[in-house]
Motif scaffolding. Structure first.
Motif, PDB file in Angstrom:
ATOM      1  N   ASP A  60       0.825  -1.201   0.000  1.00  0.00           N
ATOM      2  CA  ASP A  60       0.000   0.000   0.000  1.00  0.00           C
ATOM      3  C   ASP A  60       0.858   1.250   0.000  1.00  0.00           C
ATOM      4  O   ASP A  60       0.550   2.229  -0.674  1.00  0.00           O
ATOM      5  CB  ASP A  60      -0.921   0.002   1.224  1.00  0.00           C
ATOM      6  CG  ASP A  60      -1.960  -1.099   1.137  1.00  0.00           C
ATOM      7  OD1 ASP A  60      -2.216  -1.562   0.015  1.00  0.00           O
ATOM      8  OD2 ASP A  60      -2.476  -1.501   2.178  1.00  0.00           O
ATOM      9  N   ARG A  97     -11.218  -1.932  -3.271  1.00  0.00           N
ATOM     10  CA  ARG A  97      -9.874  -2.179  -2.757  1.00  0.00           C
ATOM     11  C   ARG A  97      -9.924  -2.660  -1.309  1.00  0.00           C
ATOM     12  O   ARG A  97      -9.239  -3.612  -0.931  1.00  0.00           O
ATOM     13  CB  ARG A  97      -9.047  -0.893  -2.848  1.00  0.00           C
ATOM     14  CG  ARG A  97      -7.624  -1.007  -2.297  1.00  0.00           C
ATOM     15  CD  ARG A  97      -7.030   0.368  -2.092  1.00  0.00           C
ATOM     16  NE  ARG A  97      -7.722   1.093  -1.041  1.00  0.00           N
ATOM     17  CZ  ARG A  97      -7.818   2.433  -0.979  1.00  0.00           C
ATOM     18  NH1 ARG A  97      -7.290   3.174  -1.922  1.00  0.00           N
ATOM     19  NH2 ARG A  97      -8.453   3.005   0.026  1.00  0.00           N
ATOM     20  N   ARG A 154      -9.406  -6.531   0.436  1.00  0.00           N
ATOM     21  CA  ARG A 154      -8.402  -6.665   1.498  1.00  0.00           C
ATOM     22  C   ARG A 154      -8.992  -7.250   2.776  1.00  0.00           C
ATOM     23  O   ARG A 154      -8.360  -8.078   3.434  1.00  0.00           O
ATOM     24  CB  ARG A 154      -7.783  -5.297   1.794  1.00  0.00           C
ATOM     25  CG  ARG A 154      -6.693  -5.294   2.847  1.00  0.00           C
ATOM     26  CD  ARG A 154      -6.213  -3.887   3.109  1.00  0.00           C
ATOM     27  NE  ARG A 154      -5.233  -3.848   4.160  1.00  0.00           N
ATOM     28  CZ  ARG A 154      -3.917  -3.954   3.992  1.00  0.00           C
ATOM     29  NH1 ARG A 154      -3.447  -4.085   2.762  1.00  0.00           N
ATOM     30  NH2 ARG A 154      -3.086  -3.911   5.000  1.00  0.00           N
TER      31      ARG A 154
END
Length: 269
Positions: free
Chosen positions: A15, A103, A107
């Motif tokens: 990230d 996103r 995750r």
């Protein structure tokens, strides 16, 4: 000589690399990043043009930048000045880029996504552009697909030239800086609605978070392989998958609460 093993990059390192490759990425201050809080970006919805079913459907179906409608609501007595839920000004109509939501769902999965605290930054409606959510790596991949080749048969040479697209022209004209209307507002995603067929985000709201508000943390069993009952073919039945907790101000918000299963026998509660 013994060779040192290379460490695989963690999710946080990936990230950080993605944020570094995106000149418009949101970088949280260390006081928030150290508490396991991640950034999210949203935009204001225009009351006259982006309200109602048809307008929201048009936002979701945008081919370049699909936006998911929702509202920001809830009270925050720790803010300056304090915000109370009964005040009309506490509710804001927002729209979140689909990229941002997907996103975090990829995750943390759907259930855990709505049990996390995020730092929400809200920009003006006219600041919404896909260029702010594309990294330099994605731009390079897009450039490779737009290369045209010219063959000169007399000189027996092949030359390549990149053809700029309309999106590249728009991204080149993007302002380098944009001023947020709200910055690093602590929120918890709520009321996540998914499309019944595509399973993509359909609607997403945000509730303001403060240390005196309980948060639902998921329960996760650990050391299951050390349980005699599970070794003999038993299974663990989770009656409650979440538990409400109060997290002290400034403390790290855990991803989950581990349930110790070592030594667990049949019919244990």
């Amino acid at each position: 000589e013994e060779e040192e093993e290379e460490e695989e990059p963690s999710g946080d390192d990936e990230d950080d690399a993605a944020n570094a490759s995106n000149p418009h990425g949101i970088i949280l201050p260390p006081s928030l990043a150290s508490r396991n809080i991640r950034p999210l970006v949203a935009y204001l919805r225009e009351p006259s043009r982006e309200e109602g079913s048809r307008s929201c459907r048009r936002l979701r179906s945008d081919p370049l930048l699909p936006l998911i409608p929702g509202i920001l609501h809830g009270s925050d007595p720790t803010a300056s000045p304090p915000i109370y839920s009964h005040e009309p000004s506490s509710k804001l109509s927002v729209k979140t880029p689909w990229f941002e939501i997907q996103r975090e769902i990829d995750r943390h999965h759907y259930d855990h996504f709505t049990s996390r605290v995020y730092a929400l930054t809200v920009f003006r409606a006219e600041d919404a552009h896909v260029g702010y959510h594309k990294s330099l790596q994605n731009a390079a991949q897009r450039s490779e697909k737009q290369i045209a080749y010219h063959v000169d048969q007399d000189a027996m040479t092949v030359t390549s030239a990149r053809t700029p697209s309309a999106l590249d022209v728009e991204m080149a004209n993007l302002p380098k800086e944009r001023t947020p209307l709200l910055e690093n507002v602590l929120v918890i995603p709520s009321d996540l609605q998914l499309h019944p067929v595509a399973h993509s985000a359909f609607c997403l709201n945000y509730r303001r978070y403060h240390p005196t508000k309980p948060i639902r943390l998921p329960l996760r069993p650990i050391n299951e392989e050390e349980s005699p009952a599970i070794k003999r073919g038993g299974f663990l039945l989770m009656v409650n998958k979440f538990v409400e907790c109060l997290v002290e101000e400034g403390a790290v918000i855990p991803e989950f609460i581990g349930v110790e299963c070592a030594g667990l026998r049949a019919k244990d509660v």
